[in-house]
Motif scaffolding. Structure first.
Motif, PDB file in Angstrom:
ATOM      1  N   VAL A   8      -3.403  -1.670 -20.044  1.00 31.11           N
ATOM      2  CA  VAL A   8      -2.626  -1.907 -18.134  1.00 31.11           C
ATOM      3  C   VAL A   8      -1.962  -2.376 -17.580  1.00 31.11           C
ATOM      4  CG1 VAL A   8      -4.004  -2.035 -15.802  1.00 31.11           C
ATOM      5  CG2 VAL A   8      -5.517  -1.238 -17.545  1.00 31.11           C
ATOM      6  N   VAL A   9      -0.534  -0.815 -17.420  1.00 28.91           N
ATOM      7  CA  VAL A   9       0.214  -1.465 -16.437  1.00 28.91           C
ATOM      8  C   VAL A   9       0.320  -1.316 -15.257  1.00 28.91           C
ATOM      9  CG1 VAL A   9       2.761  -1.398 -16.422  1.00 28.91           C
ATOM     10  CG2 VAL A   9       1.876  -0.863 -18.988  1.00 28.91           C
ATOM     11  N   VAL A  10       0.601  -2.607 -14.664  1.00 26.62           N
ATOM     12  CA  VAL A  10       0.684  -2.421 -12.827  1.00 26.62           C
ATOM     13  C   VAL A  10       2.305  -2.838 -12.950  1.00 26.62           C
ATOM     14  CG1 VAL A  10      -0.345  -3.856 -11.160  1.00 26.62           C
ATOM     15  CG2 VAL A  10      -1.388  -4.111 -13.504  1.00 26.62           C
ATOM     16  N   GLY A  11       2.605  -1.028 -12.323  1.00 26.26           N
ATOM     17  CA  GLY A  11       3.685  -1.602 -11.848  1.00 26.26           C
ATOM     18  C   GLY A  11       4.492   0.174 -12.547  1.00 26.26           C
ATOM     19  N   GLY A  12       4.756   0.950 -11.316  1.00 19.86           N
ATOM     20  CA  GLY A  12       5.759   2.455 -11.876  1.00 19.86           C
ATOM     21  C   GLY A  12       6.469   2.523 -11.942  1.00 19.86           C
ATOM     22  N   GLY A  13       7.798   1.179 -11.807  1.00 17.76           N
ATOM     23  CA  GLY A  13       8.944   1.474 -11.439  1.00 17.76           C
ATOM     24  C   GLY A  13       9.532   1.125 -13.076  1.00 17.76           C
ATOM     25  N   LEU A  14      11.073   0.887 -13.230  1.00 15.27           N
ATOM     26  CA  LEU A  14      11.523   1.032 -14.529  1.00 15.27           C
ATOM     27  C   LEU A  14      10.848   0.488 -15.746  1.00 15.27           C
ATOM     28  CD1 LEU A  14      15.355   1.653 -13.817  1.00 15.27           C
ATOM     29  CD2 LEU A  14      13.465   3.627 -13.851  1.00 15.27           C
ATOM     30  N   ALA A  15      10.293  -0.695 -15.278  1.00 15.80           N
ATOM     31  CA  ALA A  15      10.080  -2.252 -16.208  1.00 15.80           C
ATOM     32  C   ALA A  15       8.419  -1.585 -16.714  1.00 15.80           C
ATOM     33  CB  ALA A  15       9.903  -3.025 -15.423  1.00 15.80           C
ATOM     34  N   GLY A  16       7.788  -1.167 -15.755  1.00 16.02           N
ATOM     35  CA  GLY A  16       6.524  -0.246 -16.213  1.00 16.02           C
ATOM     36  C   GLY A  16       5.729   0.864 -16.601  1.00 16.02           C
ATOM     37  N   VAL A  17       6.767   1.679 -16.055  1.00 15.13           N
ATOM     38  CA  VAL A  17       6.908   3.016 -17.162  1.00 15.13           C
ATOM     39  C   VAL A  17       7.591   2.847 -18.427  1.00 15.13           C
ATOM     40  CG1 VAL A  17       8.685   4.891 -17.202  1.00 15.13           C
ATOM     41  CG2 VAL A  17       8.229   4.610 -14.966  1.00 15.13           C
ATOM     42  N   THR A 263     -10.938  -2.030 -17.391  1.00 17.92           N
ATOM     43  CA  THR A 263     -11.542  -3.056 -18.289  1.00 17.92           C
ATOM     44  C   THR A 263      -9.797  -3.041 -19.557  1.00 17.92           C
ATOM     45  OG1 THR A 263     -13.039  -1.701 -19.561  1.00 17.92           O
ATOM     46  CG2 THR A 263     -13.456  -3.708 -17.669  1.00 17.92           C
ATOM     47  N   ALA A 264      -9.108  -3.902 -20.265  1.00 16.84           N
ATOM     48  CA  ALA A 264      -8.469  -3.440 -20.942  1.00 16.84           C
ATOM     49  C   ALA A 264      -7.996  -5.232 -21.629  1.00 16.84           C
ATOM     50  CB  ALA A 264      -7.212  -3.316 -20.211  1.00 16.84           C
ATOM     51  N   GLY A 265      -7.728  -4.685 -23.144  1.00 15.79           N
ATOM     52  CA  GLY A 265      -7.144  -6.036 -23.667  1.00 15.79           C
ATOM     53  C   GLY A 265      -6.330  -6.111 -23.159  1.00 15.79           C
ATOM     54  N   THR A 266      -5.262  -5.568 -23.181  1.00 17.23           N
ATOM     55  CA  THR A 266      -3.866  -5.794 -22.388  1.00 17.23           C
ATOM     56  C   THR A 266      -3.375  -5.357 -21.343  1.00 17.23           C
ATOM     57  OG1 THR A 266      -3.110  -5.647 -25.107  1.00 17.23           O
ATOM     58  CG2 THR A 266      -1.658  -5.831 -23.148  1.00 17.23           C
ATOM     59  N   VAL A 267      -3.001  -6.433 -20.063  1.00 14.83           N
ATOM     60  CA  VAL A 267      -2.377  -5.690 -18.909  1.00 14.83           C
ATOM     61  C   VAL A 267      -1.018  -6.473 -19.147  1.00 14.83           C
ATOM     62  CG1 VAL A 267      -2.368  -6.497 -16.503  1.00 14.83           C
ATOM     63  CG2 VAL A 267      -4.588  -6.527 -18.171  1.00 14.83           C
ATOM     64  N   VAL A 268      -0.334  -5.303 -18.306  1.00 12.74           N
ATOM     65  CA  VAL A 268       0.962  -5.832 -17.877  1.00 12.74           C
ATOM     66  C   VAL A 268       1.282  -5.877 -16.820  1.00 12.74           C
ATOM     67  CG1 VAL A 268       3.804  -5.172 -18.463  1.00 12.74           C
ATOM     68  CG2 VAL A 268       2.030  -5.087 -20.451  1.00 12.74           C
ATOM     69  N   LEU A 269       1.743  -6.890 -15.815  1.00 10.99           N
ATOM     70  CA  LEU A 269       2.012  -6.623 -14.211  1.00 10.99           C
ATOM     71  C   LEU A 269       4.056  -6.515 -14.348  1.00 10.99           C
ATOM     72  CD1 LEU A 269       0.375 -10.027 -12.948  1.00 10.99           C
ATOM     73  CD2 LEU A 269      -0.315  -7.757 -12.616  1.00 10.99           C
ATOM     74  N   ALA A 270       4.198  -5.527 -13.924  1.00 11.12           N
ATOM     75  CA  ALA A 270       5.317  -5.039 -13.601  1.00 11.12           C
ATOM     76  C   ALA A 270       5.534  -4.617 -12.016  1.00 11.12           C
ATOM     77  CB  ALA A 270       5.479  -3.863 -14.460  1.00 11.12           C
ATOM     78  N   VAL A 271       5.300  -5.867 -11.903  1.00 13.94           N
ATOM     79  CA  VAL A 271       5.633  -5.919 -10.580  1.00 13.94           C
ATOM     80  C   VAL A 271       6.329  -7.127  -9.531  1.00 13.94           C
ATOM     81  CG1 VAL A 271       3.544  -5.099  -9.068  1.00 13.94           C
ATOM     82  CG2 VAL A 271       3.908  -7.134 -10.074  1.00 13.94           C
ATOM     83  N   PRO A 272       6.857  -6.996  -8.426  1.00  9.29           N
ATOM     84  CA  PRO A 272       7.703  -7.980  -7.779  1.00  9.29           C
ATOM     85  C   PRO A 272       7.169  -9.718  -8.238  1.00  9.29           C
ATOM     86  CG  PRO A 272       7.828  -5.866  -6.795  1.00  9.29           C
ATOM     87  CD  PRO A 272       6.512  -5.711  -7.498  1.00  9.29           C
ATOM     88  N   GLN A 273       7.961  -9.949  -8.151  1.00 10.86           N
ATOM     89  CA  GLN A 273       7.729 -11.749  -8.535  1.00 10.86           C
ATOM     90  C   GLN A 273       7.029 -12.555  -7.836  1.00 10.86           C
ATOM     91  OE1 GLN A 273      11.257 -11.236  -7.931  1.00 10.86           O
ATOM     92  NE2 GLN A 273      12.661 -11.974  -6.819  1.00 10.86           N
ATOM     93  N   ARG A 274       6.298 -12.070  -6.110  1.00  7.20           N
ATOM     94  CA  ARG A 274       5.897 -12.999  -4.991  1.00  7.20           C
ATOM     95  C   ARG A 274       4.426 -11.548  -5.560  1.00  7.20           C
ATOM     96  NH1 ARG A 274       7.281 -15.714  -1.420  1.00  7.20           N
ATOM     97  NH2 ARG A 274       9.553 -16.153  -1.378  1.00  7.20           N
ATOM     98  N   GLU A 275       4.609 -10.637  -5.852  1.00  4.84           N
ATOM     99  CA  GLU A 275       3.827  -9.786  -5.752  1.00  4.84           C
ATOM    100  C   GLU A 275       3.074 -10.134  -6.889  1.00  4.84           C
ATOM    101  OE1 GLU A 275       1.741  -5.284  -6.811  1.00  4.84           O
ATOM    102  OE2 GLU A 275       3.998  -5.373  -5.366  1.00  4.84           O
ATOM    103  N   ALA A 276       3.328 -10.415  -8.262  1.00  4.22           N
ATOM    104  CA  ALA A 276       3.168 -10.513 -10.045  1.00  4.22           C
ATOM    105  C   ALA A 276       2.510 -12.431  -9.420  1.00  4.22           C
ATOM    106  CB  ALA A 276       3.985 -11.189 -10.532  1.00  4.22           C
ATOM    107  N   HIS A 277       2.927 -13.194  -8.262  1.00  3.59           N
ATOM    108  CA  HIS A 277       2.541 -14.674  -8.308  1.00  3.59           C
ATOM    109  C   HIS A 277       0.925 -14.753  -7.622  1.00  3.59           C
ATOM    110  CE1 HIS A 277       1.418 -17.894  -5.247  1.00  3.59           C
ATOM    111  NE2 HIS A 277       2.112 -19.121  -6.746  1.00  3.59           N
TER     112      HIS A 277
END
Length: 458
Positions: A8-17, A263-277
């Protein structure tokens, strides 16, 4: 399909895409969650009447190999071409002898000779100031941007040490630095500034050639990106805001949205730093509050539609005026009735970001008339602004020690975003690099080998 092969990739900006594409291309079953109704993060388009408007003017350089790879990956390179050779018109309207136009151009000669001719003729600096620039550039080439000691120093202090006058900083170093770092030299880490100038101006002759989208950014970062994600088999869910992230049973993760749980084995948080926190589970980082110490910096974009053509260049930079960079967005916006649409890109805009539109109109329209005589008799059909109050992370001295890498202390959880430790300032290049880095860290942990496209691009 088993949980370990789901991501699961969280965030659809350039990093997430980017992360989603790389993970899917490696054979994982990927779901991308984006809370907005579109992809693209902070580089997007919207409709205003018949116009298609970019929220801000975004450019990239030939040295931005990651973003160039991304454009190729989504089949969009032809829509955002590069200059054949760096050529930046710089207009000074405050010169004692009247407005003067200079140019920063390169030749095909090797570095650093590729800029010598342009610098020798640059009218906005005195001969003595130009000579001092050469000495500072040679010293800059010897710096290692990755040296942690440089991160704690500010660029202005270093420039003063090498004899750079206030005028030289304004007319050259800040002209480039504010646009790329979103901060003035006194507010910029020497490490990040060295990275920008070494890579962009002192690595290869063509490294600083400028590219920008000839179509709305949404055509690239949403439409073509969505097409590439769909073709790769990524399950893209827009308007799907993640509310919680927690460990599931075994080695899996639970990702809760407002109306679903994945549910997922891998998660990428690709969101701004405060949201990631806010989403990071306990123990994921040794000191998660460092993310809150990464400041932000605003960018203001001023949009003006005239009833006639007032600018005959695609863009220019300005001195002696609050105006920084002006771009012609007429064709990209879809304006076809003989008028002209100009976009003013104002970085490090702390003083203006919250000013009311009438105040900004009274400030910037007269400045455009100073810069562009043809604007003095033109009618303003539309004037509006777009504000990104947290457009980038602030590149202040010491920020390097706050930026985390892609790996966390929680197995299967990774971080991406232009604010992570890519070595670059907050640019589209940094975002793509972070997405690739997070994806390849995840693939390595899964024991899956995949060639890094950035190594190939380089």
């Amino acid at each position: 399909m088993s949980t370990p092969t789901r991501a699961v990739v969280v965030g659809g900006g350039l990093a997430g895409v980017t992360s989603a594409l790389e993970l899917a291309d490696a054979g994982l079953k990927v779901t991308l969650l984006e809370g907005r109704p579109r992809l693209g993060g902070l580089a997007f388009s919207f409709k205003r009447g018949d116009l298609t408007v970019d929220n801000g003017q975004h450019v990239y350089l030939r040295c931005c190999t990651a973003y160039r790879w991304f454009l190729d990956r989504i089949d969009g390179a032809a829509l955002a071409p590069l200059q054949d050779r760096l050529d930046v018109p710089v207009l000074d309207v405050a010169h004692p002898a009247g407005p003067r136009l200079g140019r920063l151009r390169r030749t095909a000669l090797p570095v650093p000779l590729h800029l010598v001719g342009s610098l020798a003729r640059y009218p906005h600096l005195s001969p003595a100031e130009r000579a001092c620039v050469g000495r500072a550039a040679l010293a800059l080439r010897k710096l290692d941007p990755a040296d942690p000691a440089l991160d704690g120093l500010d660029f202005a202090t270093w420039l003063a040490r090498y004899g750079q006058s206030d005028r030289t900083v304004e007319a050259l170093w800040d002209l480039v630095g504010i646009a790329t770092l979103n901060a003035t030299a006194d507010q910029s880490s020497l490490g990040l500034a060295a990275m920008v100038f070494k890579t962009g101006l002192l690595s290869e002759p063509g490294a600083a050639d400028i590219g920008w989208a000839k179509v709305p950014l949404g055509d690239l970062h949403h439409t073509l990106a969505r097409k590439a994600l769909d073709a790769a088999g990524v399950d893209v869910r827009l308007r799907s805001r993640v509310t919680a992230l927690s460990r599931g049973t075994g080695t899996g993760w639970r990702v809760d949205t407002e109306d679903d749980r994945l549910t997922a084995g891998t998660v990428v948080l690709a969101v701004p730093q405060r949201e990631a926190h806010g989403l990071l589970p306990h123990g994921a980082l040794a000191d998660p509050d460092k993310l809150l110490d990464i400041g932000t910096a605003p960018i203001l974009n001023v949009h003006v539609v005239y009833d006639r053509k007032v600018l005959r260049r695609p863009f220019f930079a300005a001195l002696g005026t609050p105006v920084q960079w002006v771009f012609d967005r007429t064709d990209a916006s879809g304006l076809t009735d003989g008028g002209q649409y100009l976009a003013l890109s104002q970085s490090a805009a702390q003083d203006d970001i919250d000013e009311p539109v009438p105040v900004l109109r009274a400030k910037y329209l007269p400045e455009l008339e100073r810069l562009l005589p043809a604007a003095r008799g033109a009618k303003v059909r539309d004037f509006f602004v777009t504000r990104e109050r947290t457009a980038t992370f602030a590149p202040t001295p010491g920020v390097g020690r706050l930026r985390p890498g892609p790996r966390t202390d929680a197995p299967g959880l990774y971080l991406a975003g232009a604010w992570t430790a890519t070595g670059w300032p907050a640019t589209m290049e940094s975002a793509v690099r972070s997405g690739v880095g997070a994806a390849h860290a995840a693939l390595a942990a899964l024991g899956r080998h995949r060639e890094n496209p950035l190594q190939e691009a380089a």
